[in-house]
Design a protein around this motif. Structure first.
Motif, PDB file in Angstrom:
ATOM      1  N   LEU A   1       0.824  -1.207   0.000  1.00 24.00           N
ATOM      2  CA  LEU A   1       0.000   0.000   0.000  1.00 24.00           C
ATOM      3  C   LEU A   1       0.857   1.256   0.000  1.00 24.00           C
ATOM      4  O   LEU A   1       0.578   2.230  -0.729  1.00 24.00           O
ATOM      5  CB  LEU A   1      -0.920  -0.002   1.228  1.00 24.00           C
ATOM      6  CG  LEU A   1      -2.073  -1.017   1.223  1.00 24.00           C
ATOM      7  CD1 LEU A   1      -2.759  -1.061   2.579  1.00 24.00           C
ATOM      8  CD2 LEU A   1      -3.085  -0.658   0.136  1.00 24.00           C
ATOM      9  N   LYS A   2       1.919   1.259   0.810  1.00 24.79           N
ATOM     10  CA  LYS A   2       2.802   2.423   0.878  1.00 24.79           C
ATOM     11  C   LYS A   2       3.518   2.630  -0.445  1.00 24.79           C
ATOM     12  O   LYS A   2       3.600   3.759  -0.954  1.00 24.79           O
ATOM     13  CB  LYS A   2       3.807   2.229   2.010  1.00 24.79           C
ATOM     14  CG  LYS A   2       4.727   3.420   2.224  1.00 24.79           C
ATOM     15  CD  LYS A   2       5.724   3.149   3.357  1.00 24.79           C
ATOM     16  CE  LYS A   2       5.004   3.058   4.694  1.00 24.79           C
ATOM     17  NZ  LYS A   2       5.986   2.932   5.819  1.00 24.79           N
ATOM     18  N   ALA A   3       4.034   1.549  -1.027  1.00 30.17           N
ATOM     19  CA  ALA A   3       4.767   1.671  -2.291  1.00 30.17           C
ATOM     20  C   ALA A   3       3.848   2.148  -3.414  1.00 30.17           C
ATOM     21  O   ALA A   3       4.246   2.971  -4.253  1.00 30.17           O
ATOM     22  CB  ALA A   3       5.401   0.328  -2.666  1.00 30.17           C
ATOM     23  N   THR A   4       2.603   1.642  -3.432  1.00 29.47           N
ATOM     24  CA  THR A   4       1.666   2.057  -4.477  1.00 29.47           C
ATOM     25  C   THR A   4       1.317   3.539  -4.344  1.00 29.47           C
ATOM     26  O   THR A   4       1.262   4.272  -5.339  1.00 29.47           O
ATOM     27  CB  THR A   4       0.386   1.208  -4.420  1.00 29.47           C
ATOM     28  OG1 THR A   4       0.726  -0.179  -4.553  1.00 29.47           O
ATOM     29  CG2 THR A   4      -0.567   1.597  -5.538  1.00 29.47           C
ATOM     30  N   SER A   5       1.090   3.985  -3.120  1.00 30.53           N
ATOM     31  CA  SER A   5       0.796   5.408  -2.897  1.00 30.53           C
ATOM     32  C   SER A   5       1.977   6.279  -3.309  1.00 30.53           C
ATOM     33  O   SER A   5       1.798   7.348  -3.929  1.00 30.53           O
ATOM     34  CB  SER A   5       0.444   5.651  -1.434  1.00 30.53           C
ATOM     35  OG  SER A   5      -0.734   4.957  -1.078  1.00 30.53           O
ATOM     36  N   GLU A   6       3.173   5.841  -2.972  1.00 30.89           N
ATOM     37  CA  GLU A   6       4.368   6.614  -3.342  1.00 30.89           C
ATOM     38  C   GLU A   6       4.579   6.617  -4.858  1.00 30.89           C
ATOM     39  O   GLU A   6       5.019   7.622  -5.422  1.00 30.89           O
ATOM     40  CB  GLU A   6       5.594   6.048  -2.625  1.00 30.89           C
ATOM     41  CG  GLU A   6       5.570   6.288  -1.125  1.00 30.89           C
ATOM     42  CD  GLU A   6       6.645   5.515  -0.372  1.00 30.89           C
ATOM     43  OE1 GLU A   6       6.857   5.799   0.819  1.00 30.89           O
ATOM     44  OE2 GLU A   6       7.281   4.640  -0.986  1.00 30.89           O
ATOM     45  N   LEU A   7       4.251   5.519  -5.513  1.00 31.40           N
ATOM     46  CA  LEU A   7       4.359   5.471  -6.970  1.00 31.40           C
ATOM     47  C   LEU A   7       3.353   6.417  -7.611  1.00 31.40           C
ATOM     48  O   LEU A   7       3.660   7.097  -8.591  1.00 31.40           O
ATOM     49  CB  LEU A   7       4.132   4.037  -7.459  1.00 31.40           C
ATOM     50  CG  LEU A   7       4.206   3.823  -8.982  1.00 31.40           C
ATOM     51  CD1 LEU A   7       5.593   4.189  -9.517  1.00 31.40           C
ATOM     52  CD2 LEU A   7       3.856   2.384  -9.344  1.00 31.40           C
ATOM     53  N   GLU A   8       2.142   6.477  -7.068  1.00 31.60           N
ATOM     54  CA  GLU A   8       1.142   7.409  -7.596  1.00 31.60           C
ATOM     55  C   GLU A   8       1.583   8.862  -7.412  1.00 31.60           C
ATOM     56  O   GLU A   8       1.365   9.709  -8.285  1.00 31.60           O
ATOM     57  CB  GLU A   8      -0.202   7.160  -6.900  1.00 31.60           C
ATOM     58  CG  GLU A   8      -0.860   5.849  -7.302  1.00 31.60           C
ATOM     59  CD  GLU A   8      -2.050   5.492  -6.428  1.00 31.60           C
ATOM     60  OE1 GLU A   8      -2.915   4.704  -6.881  1.00 31.60           O
ATOM     61  OE2 GLU A   8      -2.119   5.988  -5.273  1.00 31.60           O
ATOM     62  N   GLY A   9       2.217   9.150  -6.277  1.00 32.13           N
ATOM     63  CA  GLY A   9       2.734  10.498  -6.068  1.00 32.13           C
ATOM     64  C   GLY A   9       3.844  10.840  -7.040  1.00 32.13           C
ATOM     65  O   GLY A   9       3.902  11.958  -7.578  1.00 32.13           O
ATOM     66  N   ALA A  10       4.738   9.884  -7.304  1.00 27.80           N
ATOM     67  CA  ALA A  10       5.812  10.119  -8.268  1.00 27.80           C
ATOM     68  C   ALA A  10       5.253  10.283  -9.677  1.00 27.80           C
ATOM     69  O   ALA A  10       5.765  11.081 -10.478  1.00 27.80           O
ATOM     70  CB  ALA A  10       6.808   8.966  -8.228  1.00 27.80           C
ATOM     71  N   LYS A  11       4.180   9.544  -9.985  1.00 27.65           N
ATOM     72  CA  LYS A  11       3.537   9.698 -11.298  1.00 27.65           C
ATOM     73  C   LYS A  11       3.017  11.121 -11.481  1.00 27.65           C
ATOM     74  O   LYS A  11       3.151  11.719 -12.555  1.00 27.65           O
ATOM     75  CB  LYS A  11       2.391   8.705 -11.429  1.00 27.65           C
ATOM     76  CG  LYS A  11       1.626   8.802 -12.738  1.00 27.65           C
ATOM     77  CD  LYS A  11       0.182   8.340 -12.603  1.00 27.65           C
ATOM     78  CE  LYS A  11      -0.648   9.315 -11.807  1.00 27.65           C
ATOM     79  NZ  LYS A  11      -2.089   8.985 -11.783  1.00 27.65           N
ATOM     80  N   LYS A  12       2.414  11.699 -10.428  1.00 28.48           N
ATOM     81  CA  LYS A  12       1.922  13.077 -10.514  1.00 28.48           C
ATOM     82  C   LYS A  12       3.053  14.037 -10.821  1.00 28.48           C
ATOM     83  O   LYS A  12       2.902  14.971 -11.628  1.00 28.48           O
ATOM     84  CB  LYS A  12       1.234  13.476  -9.209  1.00 28.48           C
ATOM     85  CG  LYS A  12      -0.123  12.838  -8.990  1.00 28.48           C
ATOM     86  CD  LYS A  12      -0.773  13.382  -7.722  1.00 28.48           C
ATOM     87  CE  LYS A  12      -2.159  12.784  -7.508  1.00 28.48           C
ATOM     88  NZ  LYS A  12      -2.800  13.326  -6.291  1.00 28.48           N
ATOM     89  N   LEU A  13       4.203  13.833 -10.196  1.00 30.27           N
ATOM     90  CA  LEU A  13       5.352  14.705 -10.452  1.00 30.27           C
ATOM     91  C   LEU A  13       5.818  14.601 -11.903  1.00 30.27           C
ATOM     92  O   LEU A  13       6.158  15.600 -12.541  1.00 30.27           O
ATOM     93  CB  LEU A  13       6.504  14.358  -9.512  1.00 30.27           C
ATOM     94  CG  LEU A  13       6.312  14.708  -8.029  1.00 30.27           C
ATOM     95  CD1 LEU A  13       7.514  14.244  -7.222  1.00 30.27           C
ATOM     96  CD2 LEU A  13       6.089  16.194  -7.849  1.00 30.27           C
ATOM     97  N   VAL A  14       5.827  13.382 -12.437  1.00 25.12           N
ATOM     98  CA  VAL A  14       6.267  13.199 -13.820  1.00 25.12           C
ATOM     99  C   VAL A  14       5.273  13.823 -14.787  1.00 25.12           C
ATOM    100  O   VAL A  14       5.670  14.480 -15.765  1.00 25.12           O
ATOM    101  CB  VAL A  14       6.457  11.698 -14.124  1.00 25.12           C
ATOM    102  CG1 VAL A  14       6.666  11.480 -15.610  1.00 25.12           C
ATOM    103  CG2 VAL A  14       7.651  11.169 -13.362  1.00 25.12           C
TER     104      VAL A  14
END
Length: 810
Positions: A208-221
């Motif tokens: 869950l933590k990794a998926t949330s962090e990946l979604e946040g990184a996607k927003k930055l990209v």
């Protein structure tokens, strides 16, 4: 007054400017008094801050904000890197003792609690940033630095999460095998089962933590992708633009790779939340894939039918995902503004329900270049054969109607050959059918490029913008179009404001708070003129680019100033002093204002009729100035022959007998040997039929009507035998100036310059004129240009709603 290098840029009081190169925070702080930072260095010596310099701010201290295992490990690594950096400095310094003492102090104080060091450095950097906040542009650069560090830190965190999940998954597998053996030996084994359940719970939390962090990184990209697109649009008006997509491609590839690894681990884990997490991971991958397809080379934004043009698209994830030999094709279609909006609101199935136009050569293969690692589709010879106009507002002209080119492709990705429909819209395009529509079409594009926002509905743009923003746009357009580093000054902006607002009584500061409308820019006719503000400004752009680039760059032209401003400059200057300004009564004209004697011995400011591109195509501005004896000193005190010089005849004319075109103006003043030339007309066709503007009026005329100041042109040949006495002249000899008289300066209109034509064999062409000048953070592997101000707002608040277009695609 001299031309400046960009009026929109601010200065950092005694410090370096931030407009032309990348600057670190430390380079600013080091030039400020140390007392401004009192209290910051109680726990961290300032001498240590000086030694570490730029390196300190190039690390992601700000984002280490928790005590989890990753932040603890990362802070310890930063401490080790700091010690290593200082050790290298000690080796290079002959007095290494103080540095070694600092190293020992750091190790003793923070090795056991590296997170404490992180907090101290956070406070120091925040205090330094606050101290320089007063200087323009610094926050923009710092924010840019912050965004790059944020992504690099988040990427490392995601890579660490994947390793954590893999390690815990292996531990669970070993635990399952051990539990089976233990249960065979002893069926009553609750402790092992509890430990296994706890580990499984930890694994779920990690996913869950990794998926949330990946979604946040996607927003930055995706935000960085939007910024790149916005910078590309601003480049259409001439702003600097780093079009290199390789750093952005690496970001996309890194996140897709991490998403793929997480998905594999999720499938192998068999946890209860797998379907929900799998859907979230799929959404991230889909958004990245669809948004990585973009137009990297835009088509012409003013597009004339039956004219060839080029464009290219790029699929950033193509080299990573298109591994099969299957060929894919990209198709180009022209769409209306209404259809573009339907696309933005997730209705691609109706986007081409109506045929808007026909493009020839509208398909291109999507291919990967092994050398550049870029997957592109290049459209080399597209041609818009016809266009179907849509319904417009009653006040809207065809040159205000915006379209776009829609590029689309379908690709099959992954082992299951999942089909993805890729779509990318070009920047807005205005379609014209005749060259006389180009000027107004360029105005529509300039306005849209300058004042569009990243999250707009296609292709909505503000009807009114601040005058300050307009000044920045005009300045950037002027420098880009003329290809000069000499931009506009505040005096120029003041004159432009008076012109566009039709207000000569307001002070410069008052204009800064005003807003200018699209109608004022290119719909309303200027008072007393027959053209709009943009038509007039664009005419000066063309004239300067074509004939005056070197003069402007060498600061020989005062340019955008009013007659009253010129009068104030020259009223107390000696006779023979002159300056050059752009005509405000004629499109694409430059006029010479100069001081001349009157019959009573006093002086008066006069204007020579504007020179346009026709005259300057025949006789260069330098030749015109040098040919006129009344012009002696370029304002304020520069001899004209020092500032201007003639250009040698080009090699292509060397086989001809040299000829010189001479410009004269009738004049006579006390003590002067200059007389009014008679019979100076030769074989030049001067057209007196062009109407002159209103004469200059004054309640008390100071010069008699006979003192006309109209220029005349004569041609002098190098050999007298080329003009035998028996030669019949097609034009009558006599008074060389068929133009009307030129009244005194104190009026409000320029007088038109007559059109002049001559045999091109007798023209001495002007080349490049090297005129003298008139006196008067972060270090990361990726390099991306800074965002604009409105994009900065998006970066400052990364949690805001993403661009509607990106949402629909992802």
């Amino acid at each position: 007054m001299q031309a400046g290098s960009g009026g929109g840029g601010g200065r950092i009081s005694g410090l370096k400017q931030m407009t032309d190169f990348k600057m670190s925070l430390w380079s600013l702080v080091s030039e400020m008094p140390p007392e401004q930072f009192s209290g910051l260095f109680e726990e961290f010596p300032r001498s240590l801050r000086c030694l570490l310099g730029d390196w300190l701010e190039n690390q992601p201290w700000e984002f280490i904000n928790s005590s989890d295992s990753f932040c603890a490990i990362f802070s310890d690594r930063l401490l080790s890197a700091m010690v290593e950096k200082l050790q290298d400095l000690a080796k290079k310094n002959c007095q290494a003792g103080p540095i070694l003492q600092l190293i020992a102090s750091i190790e003793n104080s923070y090795r056991r609690e590296p997170l404490q060091l992180v907090g101290i450095i956070k406070r120091i950097l925040a205090g330094e940033q606050a101290a320089v906040q007063q200087f323009q542009h610094v926050p923009l650069f710092i924010q840019r630095q912050r965004e790059e560090l944020m992504f690099a830190f988040n990427l490392q965190k995601l890579q660490y999460r994947v390793q954590e999940i893999q390690a815990l998954q292996e531990s669970l597998n070993q635990m399952n095998g051990s539990t089976r053996v233990s249960l065979q030996l002893n069926p009553q084994f609750p402790a092992q089962e509890d430990l296994q359940a706890s580990s499984l719970h930890n694994l779920q939390n990690l996913f869950l933590k990794a998926t949330s962090e990946l979604e946040g990184a996607k927003k930055l990209v995706l935000m960085r992708c939007l910024i790149w697109k916005r910078q590309q649009q601003l480049a259409g008006n001439g702003t600097r633009f780093d079009e290199d997509l390789a750093p952005l491609q690496k970001r996309f590839e890194s996140l897709v790779d991490i998403g793929f690894q997480l998905r594999l681990q999720l499938v192998a884990s068999g946890i209860q939340l797998s379907s929900e997490l799998q859907e979230r991971l799929d959404n991230v991958s889909s958004a990245l894939i669809k948004n990585s397809f973009l137009v990297d080379k835009q088509p012409l934004q003013v597009l004339k039918t039956q004219t060839k043009f080029q464009a290219s698209t790029r699929f950033l994830l193509g080299p990573q995902l298109l591994k099969s030999p299957q060929a894919f094709t990209v198709t180009a279609d022209i769409v209306t503004e209404k259809q573009a909006r339907e696309l933005a609101t997730s209705h691609p199935e109706v986007i081409l329900s109506e045929n808007t136009g026909e493009i020839v050569n509208s398909t291109a293969p999507l291919e990967t270049n092994a050398t550049s690692n870029a997957c592109c589709a290049l459209f080399k010879n597209m041609l818009l054969k016809k266009i179907k106009r849509c319904d417009r507002k009653s006040t809207e002209s065809v040159t205000e109607e915006k379209c776009a080119i829609l590029f689309s492709a379908s690709v099959n990705l992954g082992p299951n050959k999942t089909t993805f429909h890729l779509q990318a819209l070009s920047l807005p395009v205005v379609v014209i059918v005749h060259g006389n529509q180009e000027n107004n079409a360029k105005a529509t594009i300039l306005w849209d490029n300058a004042f569009a926002v990243a999250n707009r509905i296609p292709f909505m743009v503000a009807e009114r913008v601040s005058w300050e923003s307009m000044c920045e746009t005009l300045n950037q357009k002027f420098m880009a179009e003329v290809e000069t580093k000499q931009g506009l000054l505040k005096e120029h902006y003041y004159f432009l404001a008076q012109k566009i607002f039709g207000d000569s009584n307001t002070g410069p500061e008052d204009f800064q708070t005003r807003q200018v409308s699209w109608s004022q820019f290119n719909k309303e006719i200027l008072p007393g003129r027959g053209f709009t503000f943009w038509q007039w400004f664009d005419g000066i752009l063309y004239l300067t680019k074509k004939h005056l680039k070197d003069y402007w760059s060498d600061q020989l032209i005062m340019g955008f100033v009013s007659k009253q401003y010129v009068f104030n400059c020259l009223s107390n200057a000696p006779a023979g002093t002159f300056l050059l300004r752009f005509s405000d009564s004629e499109i694409g004209g430059i006029s010479i204002a100069y001081v001349t004697y009157l019959q009573d011995g006093s002086t008066q400011v006069e204007n020579i009729q504007p020179f346009t591109t026709k005259q300057l195509s025949i006789c260069s501005l330098a030749d015109c100035v040098l040919d006129l004896p009344p012009l002696e000193m370029l304002y304020p005190e520069r001899p004209k022959r020092e500032a201007f010089r003639r250009v040698d005849m080009p090699k292509k004319f060397k086989e001809y007998q040299p000829a010189k075109i001479t410009m004269t103006i009738p004049c006579s003043f006390p003590g002067s040997s200059i007389q009014t030339p008679v019979g100076s007309m030769s074989n030049l066709n001067i057209n007196p039929g062009i109407p002159s503007g209103p004469p200059y009026h004054d309640p008390q005329p100071m010069i008699p009507p006979s003192m006309g100041m109209s220029p005349s042109i004569s041609t002098t040949y190098g050999s007298p035998h080329l003009l035998p006495e028996s030669m019949n002249y097609p034009y009558p000899m006599g008074n060389a100036s068929p133009l009307g008289s030129m009244d005194i300066y104190l009026g409000s209109h320029d007088v038109d310059m007559p059109e002049v034509s001559c045999n091109e064999d007798s023209i001495t062409s002007a080349g490049d004129l090297p005129y003298p000048v008139l006196p008067n953070l972060i270090t990361v592997p990726e390099t991306i240009s800074p965002p604009s101000d409105e994009e900065l707002v998006q970066l400052l608040y990364p949690e805001q709603e993403m661009n509607r277009y990106c949402q629909n695609l992802g």
